[in-house]
Design an enzyme around this catalytic site. Structure first.
Site, mmCIF file in Angstrom:
data_model
loop_
_atom_site.group_PDB
_atom_site.id
_atom_site.type_symbol
_atom_site.label_atom_id
_atom_site.label_comp_id
_atom_site.label_asym_id
_atom_site.label_seq_id
_atom_site.Cartn_x
_atom_site.Cartn_y
_atom_site.Cartn_z
ATOM 1 N N LYS A 172 -11.401 81.507 68.066
ATOM 2 C CA LYS A 172 -11.414 80.862 67.117
ATOM 3 C C LYS A 172 -12.707 80.864 66.251
ATOM 4 O O LYS A 172 -12.726 82.275 65.700
ATOM 5 C CB LYS A 172 -10.753 79.800 66.333
ATOM 6 C CG LYS A 172 -10.774 79.516 65.093
ATOM 7 C CD LYS A 172 -10.094 77.582 64.855
ATOM 8 C CE LYS A 172 -8.555 77.777 65.392
ATOM 9 N NZ LYS A 172 -8.408 75.959 65.569
ATOM 10 N N ARG A 176 -13.094 72.323 63.805
ATOM 11 C CA ARG A 176 -12.101 72.630 64.351
ATOM 12 C C ARG A 176 -12.283 72.824 66.039
ATOM 13 O O ARG A 176 -12.819 73.339 66.030
ATOM 14 C CB ARG A 176 -11.525 73.917 64.211
ATOM 15 C CG ARG A 176 -12.478 74.334 62.209
ATOM 16 C CD ARG A 176 -11.711 75.631 61.160
ATOM 17 N NE ARG A 176 -10.635 75.841 61.429
ATOM 18 C CZ ARG A 176 -10.171 77.914 61.210
ATOM 19 N NH1 ARG A 176 -11.119 78.024 60.851
ATOM 20 N NH2 ARG A 176 -9.057 77.885 61.406
ATOM 21 N N GLY A 186 -2.418 70.483 72.480
ATOM 22 C CA GLY A 186 -2.770 69.625 73.174
ATOM 23 C C GLY A 186 -4.508 69.440 73.226
ATOM 24 O O GLY A 186 -5.084 68.163 73.099
ATOM 25 N N MET A 235 -7.866 68.645 70.585
ATOM 26 C CA MET A 235 -8.092 67.825 69.592
ATOM 27 C C MET A 235 -7.576 68.974 67.848
ATOM 28 O O MET A 235 -7.160 70.008 67.330
ATOM 29 C CB MET A 235 -9.001 67.404 68.901
ATOM 30 C CG MET A 235 -9.626 66.014 67.842
ATOM 31 S SD MET A 235 -11.180 65.684 67.928
ATOM 32 C CE MET A 235 -10.655 66.769 66.051
ATOM 33 N N ARG A 283 -6.693 87.051 64.716
ATOM 34 C CA ARG A 283 -6.318 86.376 66.570
ATOM 35 C C ARG A 283 -5.081 87.448 66.163
ATOM 36 O O ARG A 283 -4.492 88.023 65.679
ATOM 37 C CB ARG A 283 -6.074 85.418 67.123
ATOM 38 C CG ARG A 283 -4.638 84.575 66.509
ATOM 39 C CD ARG A 283 -4.881 83.257 67.758
ATOM 40 N NE ARG A 283 -3.177 82.630 66.756
ATOM 41 C CZ ARG A 283 -2.939 81.773 66.845
ATOM 42 N NH1 ARG A 283 -3.816 80.354 67.343
ATOM 43 N NH2 ARG A 283 -1.897 80.855 65.925
ATOM 44 N N HIS A 313 15.096 77.695 98.786
ATOM 45 C CA HIS A 313 15.944 78.443 99.271
ATOM 46 C C HIS A 313 16.590 78.796 97.829
ATOM 47 O O HIS A 313 17.084 80.217 97.746
ATOM 48 C CB HIS A 313 17.488 78.058 100.198
ATOM 49 C CG HIS A 313 18.142 78.060 100.271
ATOM 50 N ND1 HIS A 313 19.703 78.043 99.905
ATOM 51 C CD2 HIS A 313 18.824 79.741 101.162
ATOM 52 C CE1 HIS A 313 21.066 78.711 99.813
ATOM 53 N NE2 HIS A 313 20.051 79.840 100.885
ATOM 54 N N SER A 353 4.429 95.204 106.422
ATOM 55 C CA SER A 353 5.328 94.958 105.196
ATOM 56 C C SER A 353 4.416 93.252 105.673
ATOM 57 O O SER A 353 4.705 92.536 105.831
ATOM 58 C CB SER A 353 6.834 94.852 105.355
ATOM 59 O OG SER A 353 6.801 93.969 104.105
ATOM 60 N N GLY A 379 4.513 89.688 104.675
ATOM 61 C CA GLY A 379 5.512 88.732 104.471
ATOM 62 C C GLY A 379 4.821 87.387 103.757
ATOM 63 O O GLY A 379 4.067 86.040 104.022
ATOM 64 N N CYS A 404 6.352 91.638 100.554
ATOM 65 C CA CYS A 404 8.059 91.442 99.590
ATOM 66 C C CYS A 404 8.151 90.097 100.371
ATOM 67 O O CYS A 404 9.137 89.534 99.558
ATOM 68 C CB CYS A 404 8.561 92.118 101.962
ATOM 69 S SG CYS A 404 8.659 91.321 103.230
ATOM 70 N N TYR A 414 3.499 99.579 98.254
ATOM 71 C CA TYR A 414 4.491 99.187 97.003
ATOM 72 C C TYR A 414 4.653 98.035 97.310
ATOM 73 O O TYR A 414 4.047 97.016 98.428
ATOM 74 C CB TYR A 414 6.010 99.863 98.178
ATOM 75 C CG TYR A 414 6.571 99.855 99.415
ATOM 76 C CD1 TYR A 414 6.878 98.782 99.196
ATOM 77 C CD2 TYR A 414 6.056 99.822 100.526
ATOM 78 C CE1 TYR A 414 7.346 97.858 100.594
ATOM 79 C CE2 TYR A 414 6.600 99.852 101.773
ATOM 80 C CZ TYR A 414 7.307 98.530 101.546
ATOM 81 O OH TYR A 414 7.702 98.396 103.366
HETATM 82 P P1 ADP Z 1 -4.849 75.409 64.666
HETATM 83 O O1 ADP Z 1 -5.285 76.205 65.169
HETATM 84 O O2 ADP Z 1 -4.357 74.231 64.877
HETATM 85 O O3 ADP Z 1 -4.410 76.263 63.121
HETATM 86 P P2 ADP Z 1 -7.078 75.167 62.498
HETATM 87 O O4 ADP Z 1 -8.336 74.178 63.110
HETATM 88 O O5 ADP Z 1 -6.761 76.249 61.802
HETATM 89 O O6 ADP Z 1 -6.238 74.657 63.463
HETATM 90 O O7 ADP Z 1 -6.641 74.686 61.610
HETATM 91 C C1 ADP Z 1 -5.426 74.034 60.543
HETATM 92 C C2 ADP Z 1 -5.294 74.090 59.366
HETATM 93 O O8 ADP Z 1 -6.888 73.726 58.555
HETATM 94 C C3 ADP Z 1 -5.316 75.579 58.955
HETATM 95 O O9 ADP Z 1 -4.342 75.423 57.948
HETATM 96 C C4 ADP Z 1 -6.904 75.561 58.416
HETATM 97 O O10 ADP Z 1 -5.995 76.868 57.312
HETATM 98 C C5 ADP Z 1 -6.776 74.358 57.504
HETATM 99 N N1 ADP Z 1 -8.470 74.486 57.873
HETATM 100 C C6 ADP Z 1 -9.787 74.382 58.594
HETATM 101 N N2 ADP Z 1 -10.606 74.824 58.266
HETATM 102 C C7 ADP Z 1 -10.601 74.783 57.192
HETATM 103 C C8 ADP Z 1 -11.574 74.977 55.896
HETATM 104 N N3 ADP Z 1 -12.810 75.180 56.390
HETATM 105 N N4 ADP Z 1 -10.907 74.754 54.512
HETATM 106 C C9 ADP Z 1 -9.636 74.687 54.213
HETATM 107 N N5 ADP Z 1 -9.376 74.998 55.519
HETATM 108 C C10 ADP Z 1 -9.370 74.959 55.988
HETATM 109 MG MG MG Z 2 -5.439 77.234 62.553
#
Ligand code: ADP
Ligand code: MG
Ligand code: MG
Length: 884
Positions: free
Chosen positions: A25, A94, A103, A105, A338, A459, A768, A770, A836, A856
């Site tokens: 991100k 974030r 998983g 935060m 992404r 198996h 080969s 194994g 194999c 191969y």
């Molecule tokens: P995830 O990886 O679960 O998508 P994000 O970090 O992208 O988590 O954020 C969760 C939500 O919060 C997303 O919809 C994102 O657009 C929103 N969000 C994150 N940062 C901001 C920000 N600075 N201003 C407004 N919305 C935000």
């Molecule tokens: Mg997001």
């Protein structure tokens, strides 16, 4: 090296190449900010270095100062200050690891609000309601996510507030009601944690950052990494970003967008969008979202701007991107992008489409065929080759994903009952603790196989993969007793319907809807390109034991058979008694008689296999498993002996079973060792093979035979075995003008064989590897016992990075493969080399085999397309996105 980088930091290379440091991100936020100059709210990324340092030794020295400096810079840039009682800066925190990871935060929004700054927010926006709504969201989010307080403790007061105000919609709560809620929420925090809600924004920030770091080692995150094969030592980055508000008013909104359709691959942008909403609202499904056409209606100019950005993103990343965007009072902000996830069908279509070119005029771009191959993963191909589960469901158990595809059927617990049910026309899922060769007739008719024990080379797993039958193995929570099994709270009885997903390992009660496998037209295009690239560099063969399997394999693109297991031919119900007769034989005559019978059936089997692979090499492995595998279970015979008694035939079988019983049969009398004890057996097999080849020659066909001796550990052993084979060849070819093409080689499947490959190559035409046994013997891990019992703990604790039975252990077993290849070729430059083991169908392992100089790889027929793709990827050095 600093720990913190602003989004506009000048890195030496494009920021998107720093995912290790900045997380996915963060790297892409920096790329959008500094390279693409897109409208991204300012912010900074606390690197994965900081996270690793924190996890190793607590809060890193100097990190506070760096964060303070970056906050000051952000405050300058935004013209607002964190915690300002008049016009506060608010930020989001974030998480963002290298690979996107559920998983980790959750995001905390609106950080920086406190009892004073909330008033400033109300004043500066002239909207008290908005300010207190933001504050109560922040306290509950922070409480739940950072302070680990049960979310219900915030939900209740909220529902109460709505009830007492007599409203049902969140938006109808007044400013004063929300203000009262904030007070109540702070009391919840106080009583749950014993401490007041933190008012200092810098303390809030540090708390959130620490919580993100710690979430790396949370149970959910670890489980996800194990499943997705992500290394535990990467750590996560944390992004701190100025807030923008899609929930300001009706001139605001938020959405997610894809530059192309991620489900179908169609080259048409796709999106979901909500007016007057924040962040998660779009994905949370609380309100019904609208599409990009609706966006165009509400915000025509922004719609145009967004589509321009989509085009730029695609051209820049040269791939389909997904995005998150927010509109605040008529201004567009990009919050994330992404390379987008996509279905298998979409991946194939996009890959082919993108080689033809996209964009207009001087903005045109396209990718090469080699790049297109890198866009398709093994999982994508699995999706179009096997049926998939669709819709929502909850799994009652989870085992190892042993053979891809999904199946639905009625549960039966024995092979006989499965066979009977299938004969009645039922769809069957065979459920067993583990399977053995005696279960094959029931496995054959089952739609899916579930076992509670055993690993990926057990198996059940190997046989199911060979047939393309979906299978989940080693589901430890499945407890079978009699004609039912339990898993957690669920009880499933004989005849009940379950669904299994052999691609994820999930087991579900009831019939989940299935989506059929339909490879799109682009499937063959992509594999055709793969073949062009790898031709002459890395071949792909199949492991197949019957004419039928060989035919399927050939249709799927196999260029021969790398492993034909002759023992499977011995296990058919009509053969087993003959094999037993041979084992029980007490005189040479009896033995010869049984062998003669076997000769006939083996000849017929070989004829089928060789003609299905006409003109292509077929490696036939002489008998490998210990003989007792062909005898009934000692335990069952003992029970019978004690109850109804044994017939004289059964008494003989029991005696033989006891004679042949071994404490550790996998390292006992098997492979070539068996040949040493029962030389006539191997002689018979070779004779059958040569006669089959000779007959086919007479019919104008071109059988190419490779006789393979299993489990060799010394040159002398192989020289002896080679002698028997050569004797048969000489006998068969006597007076034949145009004898079939036969070579003799061995498997390399023990560490000693790999180390002494130079000597063994003196008497071998080919090797080969194994790798199943080689892995078992190198690690000393019993492949039938270790995987389900011990492997999960090893993977969770990071004691092993990968399950070595699934992906070859690069630095141990892989080294032995390389060593064996090198030493073998030092003796004989032209020595043909293949593999194999089950690793022959695993993309990452295939890359290593290519590097080791193998000619191969050989894998189960249904893995052949994946191996063709992976082989080409290895040749072009393209890392697939499955590599983590
Ligand atoms: P995830 O990886 O679960 O998508 P994000 O970090 O992208 O988590 O954020 C969760 C939500 O919060 C997303 O919809 C994102 O657009 C929103 N969000 C994150 N940062 C901001 C920000 N600075 N201003 C407004 N919305 C935000
Ligand atoms: Mg997001
Ligand atoms: Mg073996």
């Amino acid at each position: 090296m600093p720990y913190v980088y602003a989004f506009d930091h000048k890195h030496r290379r494009p920021p998107m190449e720093y995912k290790d440091l900045l997380g996915g991100k963060g790297a892409n936020l920096a790329e959008m900010t500094s390279v693409l100059k897109l409208p991204v709210p300012g912010g900074f990324t606390i690197s994965t270095d900081a996270c690793r340092a924190y996890l190793a030794g607590g809060w890193p020295a100097g990190l506070d100062d760096e964060i303070a400096a970056q906050v000051a810079k952000l405050e300058d840039q935004m013209g607002r200050k964190l915690g300002d009682p008049d016009d506060p800066l608010l930020v989001s925190v974030r998480s963002g690891a290298k690979f996107s990871m559920p998983g980790m935060m959750d995001t905390v929004l609106n950080l920086g609000l406190n009892d004073k700054s909330v008033k400033g927010l109300a004043a500066s926006t002239g909207d008290e309601r908005f300010a207190y709504d933001s504050y109560r969201r922040f306290i509950s989010m922070y409480g739940r996510i950072v302070l680990d307080i049960d979310g219900a403790l915030f939900e209740h007061p909220f529902e109460e507030a709505k009830k007492s105000a007599g409203v049902s919609n969140d938006a109808e709560l007044t400013a004063s009601a929300l203000k009262a809620l904030c007070t109540e929420y702070k009391a919840v925090v106080k009583s749950a944690t014993g401490k007041a809600f933190p008012q200092d924004p810098i303390k809030q920030l540090r708390g959130a950052v620490e919580a993100v770091f710690s979430s790396w080692n949370g149970a959910r995150a670890i489980a996800y990494r194990v499943r997705e094969r992500i290394s535990h030592d990467l750590g996560t980055a944390v992004n701190v970003q100025a807030m923008v508000f899609g929930n300001r008013d009706d001139n605001s909104g938020t959405g997610v967008g894809f530059t192309r359709n991620a489900a179908t691959g169609e080259n048409k942008p796709y999106g979901d969008f909500l007016v007057n909403a924040q962040g998660e609202d779009v994905v949370a499904g609380i309100r019904n979202t609208e599409d990009l056409d609706a966006l165009k209606k509400h915000f025509p100019a922004i719609h145009g701007e967004l589509l321009d950005i989509f085009a730029r993103l695609e051209r820049h990343y040269q791939d389909m991107c997904d995005t998150e965007f927010t509109i605040e009072q008529g201004k567009l902000w990009m919050l994330q992008t992404r390379i987008g996830k996509r279905t298998g069908a979409a991946a194939l279509r996009m890959a082919v489409d993108m080689t033809k070119g996209s964009g207009k005029g001087d903005k045109r771009w396209k990718i090469s065929k080699a790049e297109a191959l890198g866009r398709v993963t093994a999982d994508h191909l699995d999706q179009v080759l096997h049926p998939q589960l669709t819709g929502d469901f909850t799994a009652i158990a989870k085992g190892l994903a042993a053979s891809p595809g999904a199946a639905v059927g009625k549960v039966y617990f024995t092979a006989d009952e499965a066979e009977a049910a299938a004969a009645r026309g039922e769809d069957v899922i065979l459920v067993r603790n583990e399977t053995s060769p005696e279960d094959v007739h029931g496995m054959m008719v089952s739609k899916g196989i579930l076992t509670s024990r055993g690993g990926l080379v057990s198996h059940a797993a190997v046989v199911a993969r060979g047939w393309g039958t979906p299978a989940v193995v080693g589901a430890e929570s499945v407890k079978i007793s009699g004609k039912q099994f339990t898993a957690g709270n669920a009880t499933v009885k004989e005849g009940d319907v379950i669904s299994i997903d052999g691609s994820s390992g999930e087991v579900i009660v009831g019939a989940v809807e299935l989506k059929n496998a339909e490879p799109p037209a682009e499937f063959n295009t992509i594999l055709g390109w793969a073949d062009q690239i790898r031709r002459g560099k890395l071949g792909v063969r199949a492991n197949a034991d019957t004419g039928e399997d060989a035919t399927v394999a050939r249709e799927l693109g196999a260029e021969g058979i790398g492993l034909c297991r002759t023992e499977h031919m011995f296990l058919a119900p009509d053969r087993l008694p003959v094999v037993r007769k041979m084992i029980l034989a007490s005189t040479p005559d009896e033995e010869n008689e049984a062998l003669a019978e076997l000769l006939d059936v083996q000849r017929a089997d070989f004829t089928e296999v060789l003609s299905a692979m006409d003109g292509l090499p077929v490696t036939v492995r002489l008998l490998d498993p210990p003989l007792h595998e062909f005898l009934p279970s000692i335990e069952e015979l003992h029970i019978k002996q004690a109850t109804s008694g044994l017939s004289s035939e059964e008494q003989k079988l029991l005696a033989a079973a006891e004679t042949w019983a071994e404490h550790n049969p996998m390292i006992g009398t098997r492979g070539v060792r068996l040949g040493v004890i029962k030389p006539k057996l191997y002689g018979m097999q070779v004779r059958a093979l040569l006669e089959a080849a000779k007959n086919l020659r007479k019919q104008g066909k071109n059988p190419i035979v490779e006789v393979m001796i299993p489990l060799t550990v010394t040159r002398e052993e192989l020289a002896l075995a080679r002698g028997w084979v050569q004797e048969e060849i000489d006998r068969a070819n006597k007076g034949v003008k145009n004898p079939p093409n036969v070579t003799i080689g061995t498997m390399i499947e023990t560490p000693r064989a790999a180390v002494r490959a130079d000597e063994i190559a003196e008497v071998s035409d080919f090797f080969s590897f194994g790798t199943n046994d080689l892995t078992q013997m190198t690690f000393g891990f019993s492949r039938d016992d270790v995987e389900s019992r011990m492997m999960p703990a090893y993977l969770e604790q990071g004691l092993l990075k990968r399950n070595p039975f699934e992906t070859i252990d690069q630095s141990g077993v892989g080294e032995l493969v390389k060593l064996g290849a090198e030493r073998g070729r030092a003796t004989d430059k032209k020595l043909k080399l293949g593999v194999c083991g089950e690793h022959g169908g695993d993309p990452e392992s295939i890359a290593l085999f290519y590097e080791a100089g193998l000619d191969y790889v050989s894998c189960s027929p249904f893995r052949v397309p994946i191996a063709r793709l992976a082989a080409a990827q290895a040749v072009v050095g393209a890392s697939t996105s499955t590599t983590k």
